[in-house]
Design an enzyme around this catalytic site. Structure first.
Site, PDB file in Angstrom:
ATOM      1  N   ASP A 104      35.542  43.037  44.938  1.00 53.08           N
ATOM      2  CA  ASP A 104      36.603  41.802  45.269  1.00 53.08           C
ATOM      3  C   ASP A 104      35.689  40.705  45.238  1.00 53.08           C
ATOM      4  O   ASP A 104      34.574  40.603  45.133  1.00 53.08           O
ATOM      5  CB  ASP A 104      36.907  42.115  46.809  1.00 53.08           C
ATOM      6  CG  ASP A 104      37.856  43.401  46.872  1.00 53.08           C
ATOM      7  OD1 ASP A 104      38.329  43.626  45.774  1.00 53.08           O
ATOM      8  OD2 ASP A 104      37.962  43.809  47.984  1.00 53.08           O
TER       9      ASP A 104
HETATM   10  N1  URA Z   1      35.850  48.332  48.937  1.00 56.87           N
HETATM   11  C1  URA Z   1      36.710  47.233  49.030  1.00 56.87           C
HETATM   12  O1  URA Z   1      37.602  46.979  49.826  1.00 56.87           O
HETATM   13  N2  URA Z   1      36.099  45.987  48.472  1.00 56.87           N
HETATM   14  C2  URA Z   1      35.424  45.962  47.263  1.00 56.87           C
HETATM   15  O2  URA Z   1      34.798  45.084  46.895  1.00 56.87           O
HETATM   16  C3  URA Z   1      34.702  47.194  47.037  1.00 56.87           C
HETATM   17  C4  URA Z   1      35.037  48.310  47.880  1.00 56.87           C
END
Ligand code: URA
Length: 234
Positions: A104
């Protein structure tokens, strides 16, 4: 680059066989017999022939790890946000690269980047179950039986199947290490949401046998070693 290196990189000849081929007049550069392995050629403009057959440059795949900082997105284009590829040197032709899965925008840590689609598929494919370790900082103290819930599998919102068994290590009431064996959309944040909590910061520490290099500051990257590439090729 040196002629003998070009021949070795792009044929099955060893350096000594390449030298022999040159000495016996079997190698031509732009239709002129080559004299020595140390002759310099420019692979983009020169044509090298072995017994009259052109030696085509073999594409080499590229493999990197990046310490992804906050605020950049794992995409090849995005009108609104800076991309992880904006952090890479222009000479790398980053438009040919892709990220192995995604983190993310606000997640930091280990991000793999390559132009080898087969390799990245092996890593992200649910069949291969590559372990990923995350450090998560939580808004609320962790509930009492979180370890068991994570081990048993958690039913995420809008999904029918629980998550695969995962491991949770409590560092403090609001900080954990979570090891998961799959990569569902926003998986870590949704697992904690399902336990009535909220992830306020998330950092990926490792994927399979490859751990984020402690020498890399956020935004920095380096090539993977052959061993690291192999460790993720199963
Ligand atoms: N899980 C998440 O919620 N976000 C990420 O960036 C990676 C794994």
């Amino acid at each position: 680059m040196r002629l003998d290196k070009y021949i070795c990189d792009n044929t099955s000849l060893t350096r000594s066989l390449a030298t022999k081929a040159i000495k016996s007049g079997r190698i031509k550069v732009n239709h002129k017999k080559a004299k020595s392995g140390s002759d310099k050629i420019q692979p983009d403009c020169d044509s090298v022939f072995f017994d009259g057959q052109v030696i085509q440059p073999q594409p080499h795949n590229r493999y990197y790890m990046m310490h992804k900082p906050e605020g950049v997105v794992c995409a090849n284009s995005d009108g609104a946000h800076a991309l992880v590829f904006d952090l890479m040197s222009q000479e790398l032709n980053a438009d040919k690269l892709h990220t192995v899965g995604r983190l993310d925008k606000d997640t930091t840590g280990l991000l793999l980047i390559t132009d080898d689609g087969q390799w990245s598929h092996q890593i992200t494919s649910p069949k291969h179950h590559q372990q990923k370790v995350y450090r998560a900082w939580l808004a609320e103290p962790l509930i009492k039986h979180a370890e068991q819930q994570v081990e048993q599998g958690i039913l995420l919102k809008d999904e029918l199947k629980p998550t695969l068994p995962a491991q949770l290590e409590r560092i403090s009431d609001t900080q954990v290490l979570l090891t998961i064996n799959e990569g569902r959309y926003h998986q870590v944040k949704r697992m904690f949401a399902a336990m009535g909590n909220r992830v306020v910061k998330l950092h990926r520490h490792s994927i399979g046998g490859v751990t984020l290099d402690a020498q890399l500051a956020p935004g920095e990257y380096r090539m993977l070693s052959d061993d690291e590439v192999q460790a993720l090729s199963k």
